[in-house]
Design a protein around this motif. Structure first.
Motif, PDB file in Angstrom:
ATOM      1  N   VAL A 154      -0.103 -16.392 -20.539  1.00 26.26           N
ATOM      2  CA  VAL A 154      -1.135 -17.424 -20.421  1.00 26.26           C
ATOM      3  C   VAL A 154      -1.111 -18.136 -19.078  1.00 26.26           C
ATOM      4  N   PHE A 155       0.052 -18.580 -18.636  1.00 26.31           N
ATOM      5  CA  PHE A 155       0.170 -19.352 -17.400  1.00 26.31           C
ATOM      6  C   PHE A 155       0.496 -18.434 -16.238  1.00 26.31           C
ATOM      7  N   ARG A 156      -0.541 -17.804 -15.667  1.00 28.53           N
ATOM      8  CA  ARG A 156      -0.359 -16.841 -14.589  1.00 28.53           C
ATOM      9  C   ARG A 156      -1.367 -17.098 -13.485  1.00 28.53           C
ATOM     10  N   THR A 157      -0.976 -16.730 -12.282  1.00 29.33           N
ATOM     11  CA  THR A 157      -1.928 -16.731 -11.181  1.00 29.33           C
ATOM     12  C   THR A 157      -2.740 -15.448 -11.291  1.00 29.33           C
ATOM     13  N   GLY A 158      -3.746 -15.336 -10.484  1.00 28.01           N
ATOM     14  CA  GLY A 158      -4.397 -14.048 -10.328  1.00 28.01           C
ATOM     15  C   GLY A 158      -3.501 -13.199  -9.442  1.00 28.01           C
ATOM     16  N   LEU A 193       8.356 -13.997 -14.214  1.00 25.90           N
ATOM     17  CA  LEU A 193       7.989 -15.027 -13.239  1.00 25.90           C
ATOM     18  C   LEU A 193       7.294 -14.448 -12.011  1.00 25.90           C
ATOM     19  N   PHE A 194       7.762 -13.305 -11.537  1.00 26.47           N
ATOM     20  CA  PHE A 194       7.207 -12.680 -10.330  1.00 26.47           C
ATOM     21  C   PHE A 194       7.001 -11.200 -10.598  1.00 26.47           C
ATOM     22  N   VAL A 195       5.760 -10.762 -10.472  1.00 26.84           N
ATOM     23  CA  VAL A 195       5.389  -9.389 -10.790  1.00 26.84           C
ATOM     24  C   VAL A 195       4.647  -8.793  -9.593  1.00 26.84           C
ATOM     25  N   LEU A 196       4.932  -7.547  -9.292  1.00 26.84           N
ATOM     26  CA  LEU A 196       4.218  -6.811  -8.247  1.00 26.84           C
ATOM     27  C   LEU A 196       3.258  -5.834  -8.903  1.00 26.84           C
ATOM     28  N   MET A 197       2.036  -5.789  -8.410  1.00 31.71           N
ATOM     29  CA  MET A 197       1.039  -4.830  -8.878  1.00 31.71           C
ATOM     30  C   MET A 197      -0.024  -4.692  -7.778  1.00 31.71           C
ATOM     31  N   TYR A 198      -0.375  -3.479  -7.469  1.00 29.43           N
ATOM     32  CA  TYR A 198      -1.327  -3.207  -6.384  1.00 29.43           C
ATOM     33  C   TYR A 198      -2.766  -3.346  -6.882  1.00 29.43           C
ATOM     34  N   ALA A 199      -3.572  -4.050  -6.095  1.00 30.43           N
ATOM     35  CA  ALA A 199      -5.003  -4.171  -6.407  1.00 30.43           C
ATOM     36  C   ALA A 199      -5.789  -4.308  -5.110  1.00 30.43           C
ATOM     37  N   ASP A 244     -13.451  -1.906   4.300  1.00 28.81           N
ATOM     38  CA  ASP A 244     -14.705  -1.791   3.557  1.00 28.81           C
ATOM     39  C   ASP A 244     -14.933  -2.943   2.571  1.00 28.81           C
ATOM     40  N   GLY A 245     -14.654  -4.164   3.036  1.00 27.01           N
ATOM     41  CA  GLY A 245     -14.933  -5.350   2.220  1.00 27.01           C
ATOM     42  C   GLY A 245     -13.872  -5.693   1.199  1.00 27.01           C
ATOM     43  N   ARG A 246     -12.764  -4.956   1.190  1.00 22.93           N
ATOM     44  CA  ARG A 246     -11.707  -5.197   0.193  1.00 22.93           C
ATOM     45  C   ARG A 246     -10.494  -5.868   0.836  1.00 22.93           C
ATOM     46  N   VAL A 247      -9.776  -6.634   0.018  1.00 21.39           N
ATOM     47  CA  VAL A 247      -8.525  -7.258   0.419  1.00 21.39           C
ATOM     48  C   VAL A 247      -7.435  -6.718  -0.491  1.00 21.39           C
ATOM     49  N   ILE A 248      -6.299  -6.379   0.084  1.00 21.09           N
ATOM     50  CA  ILE A 248      -5.175  -5.873  -0.703  1.00 21.09           C
ATOM     51  C   ILE A 248      -4.420  -7.053  -1.304  1.00 21.09           C
ATOM     52  N   ASP A 249      -4.265  -7.044  -2.613  1.00 18.44           N
ATOM     53  CA  ASP A 249      -3.485  -8.045  -3.345  1.00 18.44           C
ATOM     54  C   ASP A 249      -2.366  -7.319  -4.075  1.00 18.44           C
ATOM     55  N   PHE A 250      -1.240  -8.022  -4.292  1.00 23.64           N
ATOM     56  CA  PHE A 250      -0.113  -7.322  -4.914  1.00 23.64           C
ATOM     57  C   PHE A 250       0.898  -8.217  -5.618  1.00 23.64           C
ATOM     58  N   MET A 251       0.698  -9.506  -5.661  1.00 29.19           N
ATOM     59  CA  MET A 251       1.676 -10.400  -6.300  1.00 29.19           C
ATOM     60  C   MET A 251       1.027 -11.185  -7.423  1.00 29.19           C
ATOM     61  N   LYS A 280       0.829  -1.206   0.000  1.00 28.06           N
ATOM     62  CA  LYS A 280       0.000   0.000   0.000  1.00 28.06           C
ATOM     63  C   LYS A 280       0.867   1.261   0.000  1.00 28.06           C
ATOM     64  N   ALA A 281       1.996   1.208   0.701  1.00 28.63           N
ATOM     65  CA  ALA A 281       2.863   2.376   0.809  1.00 28.63           C
ATOM     66  C   ALA A 281       3.716   2.607  -0.439  1.00 28.63           C
ATOM     67  N   TYR A 282       4.124   1.535  -1.106  1.00 26.52           N
ATOM     68  CA  TYR A 282       5.123   1.690  -2.175  1.00 26.52           C
ATOM     69  C   TYR A 282       4.657   1.335  -3.584  1.00 26.52           C
ATOM     70  N   LEU A 283       3.542   0.660  -3.729  1.00 30.29           N
ATOM     71  CA  LEU A 283       3.078   0.304  -5.073  1.00 30.29           C
ATOM     72  C   LEU A 283       1.998   1.270  -5.525  1.00 30.29           C
ATOM     73  N   VAL A 284       2.069   1.647  -6.776  1.00 28.85           N
ATOM     74  CA  VAL A 284       1.105   2.578  -7.359  1.00 28.85           C
ATOM     75  C   VAL A 284       0.056   1.760  -8.115  1.00 28.85           C
ATOM     76  N   PRO A 285      -1.246   1.988  -7.827  1.00 35.18           N
ATOM     77  CA  PRO A 285      -2.280   1.251  -8.572  1.00 35.18           C
ATOM     78  C   PRO A 285      -2.107   1.423 -10.078  1.00 35.18           C
ATOM     79  N   GLY A 286      -2.178   0.316 -10.793  1.00 32.73           N
ATOM     80  CA  GLY A 286      -2.038   0.348 -12.248  1.00 32.73           C
ATOM     81  C   GLY A 286      -0.603   0.149 -12.730  1.00 32.73           C
ATOM     82  N   GLU A 287       0.369   0.304 -11.837  1.00 34.08           N
ATOM     83  CA  GLU A 287       1.776   0.130 -12.202  1.00 34.08           C
ATOM     84  C   GLU A 287       2.172  -1.334 -12.021  1.00 34.08           C
TER      85      GLU A 287
END
Length: 171
Positions: free
Chosen positions: A135-139, A45-51, A121-128, A30-37
């Motif tokens: 094609v072969f990716r996790t959510g 293999l390993f990607v960070l993205m804020y959601a 407010d009903g949301r969970v922070i995801d980032f990995m 939450k502190a270091y990742l920018v939504p959409g980046e």
């Protein structure tokens, strides 16, 4: 009695570590990742993205009416966590340590995601995100999801074996 005390202590310690590791990494995200980046850490293999996920796994249930979503994503998981804990310690006096560890990881991950839902407010922070190519990716997921997944996989691999079948004797 002594064995039961230590198993309970291990259970609580693993839950604490699961919740702490998840909440700390979510705070960092939450502190270091920018939504959409998107940040590629290890190539693709390993990607960070804020959601912020309003649904369950892969956003399932995000479009449910708020009251139904609360029941499905807060009340039902809370009941299931309580059932998991009760089942673990009532099923056997001294459950095998591997069962204690796997159930604690599932419960700890579940508690941490429930914490998010209740306080964000009903949301969970995801980032990995893990995978190979497009094609072969996790959510997009979080550390609590990893605790739950690894605990569930080990539990499934164990096939519900009891302590008597694992060679451990109840004291």
């Amino acid at each position: 009695m002594q064995k039961s005390f230590w198993r309970t202590l291990v259970f609580l310690l693993v839950i604490f570590v699961a919740v702490a590791s998840d909440q700390i990494t979510k705070a960092l995200a939450k502190a270091y990742l920018v939504p959409g980046e998107t940040i590629h850490v290890v190539g693709d293999l390993f990607v960070l993205m804020y959601a912020e996920n309003e649904g369950a796994f892969l956003g399932l249930g995000a479009n449910l009416p708020p009251l139904v979503r609360s029941w499905v994503l807060v009340i039902l998981p809370t009941v299931l966590l309580v059932v998991f804990i009760v089942a673990l310690f009532l099923r056997e006096k001294n459950p095998p340590l591997v069962h204690v560890l796997t159930m604690a990881s599932i419960v700890g991950g579940g508690i941490s995601n429930l914490y998010d839902r209740i306080f964000y407010d009903g949301r969970v922070i995801d980032f990995m995100n893990f995978g190979i190519g497009p094609v072969f990716r996790t959510g997009i997921l979080n550390v609590a999801d990893l605790w739950i997944t690894f605990g569930a996989i080990i539990l499934i691999l164990l096939g519900g074996k009891s302590s008597s079948s694992s060679g451990e004797k109840n004291a």
